[in-house]
Design a protein around this motif. Structure first.
Motif, mmCIF file in Angstrom:
data_model
loop_
_atom_site.group_PDB
_atom_site.id
_atom_site.type_symbol
_atom_site.label_atom_id
_atom_site.label_comp_id
_atom_site.label_asym_id
_atom_site.label_seq_id
_atom_site.Cartn_x
_atom_site.Cartn_y
_atom_site.Cartn_z
ATOM 1 N N THR A 112 10.821 41.674 28.575
ATOM 2 C CA THR A 112 9.693 42.180 29.359
ATOM 3 C C THR A 112 8.453 42.467 28.525
ATOM 4 O OG1 THR A 112 10.723 44.363 29.179
ATOM 5 C CG2 THR A 112 11.148 43.100 31.191
ATOM 6 N N THR A 113 8.563 43.352 27.538
ATOM 7 C CA THR A 113 7.370 43.735 26.777
ATOM 8 C C THR A 113 6.892 42.593 25.884
ATOM 9 O OG1 THR A 113 8.701 44.725 24.997
ATOM 10 C CG2 THR A 113 8.015 46.172 26.796
ATOM 11 N N THR A 114 7.833 41.805 25.361
ATOM 12 C CA THR A 114 7.461 40.680 24.501
ATOM 13 C C THR A 114 6.605 39.686 25.271
ATOM 14 O OG1 THR A 114 9.614 40.947 23.420
ATOM 15 C CG2 THR A 114 8.361 38.957 22.900
ATOM 16 N N ARG A 115 7.079 39.293 26.442
ATOM 17 C CA ARG A 115 6.330 38.324 27.247
ATOM 18 C C ARG A 115 4.989 38.896 27.691
ATOM 19 N NH1 ARG A 115 8.790 36.484 32.891
ATOM 20 N NH2 ARG A 115 7.770 38.423 33.511
ATOM 21 N N ALA A 116 4.973 40.187 28.018
ATOM 22 C CA ALA A 116 3.715 40.806 28.454
ATOM 23 C C ALA A 116 2.664 40.721 27.351
ATOM 24 C CB ALA A 116 3.953 42.260 28.848
ATOM 25 N N HIS A 117 3.042 41.027 26.119
ATOM 26 C CA HIS A 117 2.082 40.950 25.009
ATOM 27 C C HIS A 117 1.646 39.504 24.765
ATOM 28 C CE1 HIS A 117 3.591 45.056 23.632
ATOM 29 N NE2 HIS A 117 2.300 45.188 23.775
ATOM 30 N N GLN A 118 2.573 38.563 24.871
ATOM 31 C CA GLN A 118 2.221 37.157 24.679
ATOM 32 C C GLN A 118 1.221 36.699 25.731
ATOM 33 O OE1 GLN A 118 6.123 35.424 24.871
ATOM 34 N NE2 GLN A 118 6.620 35.883 22.744
ATOM 35 N N GLU A 119 1.440 37.086 26.972
ATOM 36 C CA GLU A 119 0.545 36.662 28.047
ATOM 37 C C GLU A 119 -0.801 37.374 27.978
ATOM 38 O OE1 GLU A 119 2.927 37.345 31.510
ATOM 39 O OE2 GLU A 119 4.020 35.444 31.306
ATOM 40 N N LEU A 120 -0.803 38.645 27.607
ATOM 41 C CA LEU A 120 -2.066 39.366 27.468
ATOM 42 C C LEU A 120 -2.923 38.781 26.345
ATOM 43 C CD1 LEU A 120 -0.801 43.031 27.953
ATOM 44 C CD2 LEU A 120 -2.321 41.765 29.500
ATOM 45 N N ALA A 121 -2.267 38.143 25.368
ATOM 46 C CA ALA A 121 -2.996 37.489 24.276
ATOM 47 C C ALA A 121 -3.439 36.074 24.639
ATOM 48 C CB ALA A 121 -2.124 37.458 23.012
ATOM 49 N N GLY A 122 -3.115 35.631 25.858
ATOM 50 C CA GLY A 122 -3.540 34.307 26.296
ATOM 51 C C GLY A 122 -2.475 33.241 26.187
ATOM 52 N N GLY A 123 -1.260 33.628 25.820
ATOM 53 C CA GLY A 123 -0.192 32.658 25.647
ATOM 54 C C GLY A 123 0.605 32.409 26.907
ATOM 55 N N ASN A 124 1.453 31.377 26.849
ATOM 56 C CA ASN A 124 2.335 31.015 27.951
ATOM 57 C C ASN A 124 3.767 31.004 27.430
ATOM 58 O OD1 ASN A 124 0.253 29.981 30.084
ATOM 59 N ND2 ASN A 124 -0.311 28.942 28.185
ATOM 60 N N PHE A 125 4.607 31.851 27.994
ATOM 61 C CA PHE A 125 6.009 31.867 27.578
ATOM 62 C C PHE A 125 6.744 30.676 28.178
ATOM 63 C CE2 PHE A 125 10.389 32.842 28.810
ATOM 64 C CZ PHE A 125 10.957 33.054 27.558
ATOM 65 N N ARG A 126 7.649 30.072 27.407
ATOM 66 C CA ARG A 126 8.485 28.986 27.914
ATOM 67 C C ARG A 126 9.938 29.241 27.479
ATOM 68 N NH1 ARG A 126 7.489 23.529 29.277
ATOM 69 N NH2 ARG A 126 5.365 24.221 29.795
ATOM 70 N N ASP A 127 10.827 29.323 28.444
ATOM 71 C CA ASP A 127 12.226 29.613 28.171
ATOM 72 C C ASP A 127 12.930 28.360 27.635
ATOM 73 O OD1 ASP A 127 14.781 30.597 28.072
ATOM 74 O OD2 ASP A 127 14.956 31.057 30.203
#
Length: 457
Positions: A125-140
């Motif tokens: 949860t928090t990891t993905r939130a920080h990645q997305e707030l920085a402009g990134g896209n998480f991919r599983d």
């Protein structure tokens, strides 16, 4: 009959806990909006909400608190923590933070550009939130078995190498600053990653110039599973396995509130000097001086000592076997759980447990609230509420809709776990009587912490 190892410690101090009535709990859960995060701890009998910051510290750690050097810069406790991390984990540079998400925030800001992709072995949860707030896209890019609660794959946290390579081919390596590898994988049920898989991830990443960053929060538990399950490591120490595992990465984020056995603290560890310098610039903005990063001197001392204590085989054997004990009791009673049992929690399969409740009425949130109502045991949802919404505002429904029974380190006995098992089993027998929940409030980011619900009428 299965034998489980006894506690490798003596109890020298106790904290009374209050047993509540059903009426007490009905008032408390309604006041909390049926969100176990919003319950007051004094209304909780056995607290399995999280293993984060809830460990019992040792006499050695408590004595370390009395040696806290609270100098604003250059504390001797900072030097001890830095030296410990360098020795145990093998990384060159250490940036202290107030907890793991502080490290995630700094890492995301210094490494992710708008439009980048960050592959990972299932989101946290928090990891993905920080990645997305920085402009990134998480991919599983986790293996498919991780999404199947009935799969007994011994290393369900493994990266699917084909998925990883396909993402590289799709977006190009220049759009992938690093791969985030959790060891163990929280949202999959505390599942470990094998050393062989990590070596293969390292090789692919090195070939394409992509860094490997570990979420090392529960790396000691992962090391234990490697020792117990992976050929060639049965005779190696936990310390040796951990050092080898970390050598396959370029850095790591750490929440000291888990494996390092303290109540607060964390760090970002790196090998790249330029990234380290960028991180020290941001730690001053968001956390504190590069020599304390949001922690007091006494907290840093306790963490340094806790890191060494976590490497003791008898400690980690007992810790993991407490989870196995609870999992075995539930499984023998026919309760649907995520298999195999992981290192920090037993995950109930809420979709099967409450199969009559549709996903849009949040069966995991419903189950967590009702476990509390039945026995005063607090646990947490790990399903659609935790997953949040997509960019179009639609609920994300992950394959795993679970309730996490998280056992704090060195806190509860097997007898406490008997109470937990009895409550879950009793609730399962009357599961058809339970009704789902709907939102009355939700935050736009990390909604599971503060959301409020009401029963569906």
């Amino acid at each position: 009959m299965t034998k489980y190892p006894p506690e490798p410690y003596r109890i020298k101090m106790v904290e009374p806990i209050r047993m509540t009535t059903r009426e007490d709990r009905e008032r408390a859960i309604k006041k909390a909006g049926y969100n176990t995060f919003l319950l007051d701890s004094e209304d909780v009998y056995i607290d399995l909400l999280t293993d984060s910051g809830t460990s019992a510290m040792s006499d050695n750690q408590w004595s370390g608190l009395m040696q806290g050097d609270e100098a604003y810069a250059g504390s001797k406790n900072w030097h001890n923590l830095r030296d410990t991390v360098q020795k145990v984990f093998g990384y060159k540079y250490v940036v202290p933070t107030h907890q793991g998400r502080g490290a995630e925030n700094i890492l995301s800001k210094i490494m992710i550009k708008e439009g980048d992709y960050i592959p990972g072995n299932m989101y946290f949860t928090t990891t993905r939130a920080h990645q997305e707030l920085a402009g990134g896209n998480f991919r599983d890019v986790i293996i498919n078995e991780a999404h199947d609660p009935n799969s007994n794959h011994p290393f369900k946290g493994n990266v699917d190498l084909e998925k990883y390579q396909n993402l590289i081919n799709e977006v190009g390596p220049e759009k992938i600053p690093y791969i985030a590898v959790g060891v163990t994988v929280n949202m999959a049920g505390g599942q470990p990653v094998s050393m062989e898989n990590l070596k293969q991830v390292r090789d692919i990443s090195k070939k394409h110039g992509i860094k490997v960053i570990f979420d090392a929060t529960r790396c000691v538990e992962n090391s234990y599973f490697i020792k117990e399950r992976e050929k060639g490591y049965e005779d190696k120490s936990i310390s040796e396995i951990l050092k080898e595992m970390m050598s396959l990465g370029d850095g790591a984020t750490m929440s000291g509130k888990k494996d390092p056995l303290v109540n607060i603290g964390g760090f970002l560890a790196l090998n790249d000097k330029s990234l380290y310098q960028k991180a020290t610039q941001l730690v001053v903005v968001y956390e504190g001086m590069p020599s304390y990063g949001g922690m007091s001197g006494r907290d840093m001392e306790a963490m340094a000592r806790g890191i060494y204590e976590s490497l003791d085989y008898h400690y980690i054997e007992h810790r993991v076997n407490q989870l196995q004990y609870l999992g075995d009791k539930l499984d023998e009673a026919g309760i649907p759980i995520v298999k195999p049992v992981g290192g920090h929690a037993v995950y109930l399969d809420a979709s099967k447990f409450l199969s009559h409740i549709p996903r849009e009425e949040f069966p995991a949130q419903t189950l967590a609230a009702n476990i509390y109502l039945d026995s005063g045991v607090r646990c947490m949802e790990r399903g659609a509420v935790s997953a949040g919404r997509d960019k179009d505002g639609n609920n994300i429904y992950p394959n795993l809709e679970t309730v996490r029974l998280t056992v704090p380190r060195r806190v509860y006995t097997y007898a406490h776990l008997d109470v937990v098992a009895d409550s879950v089993i009793k609730l399962y027998e009357k599961r058809d009587q339970l009704v789902g929940l709907r939102f009355t409030y939700e935050a736009p980011v990390l909604r599971f912490f503060t959301a409020r619900f009401e029963p569906v009428k």
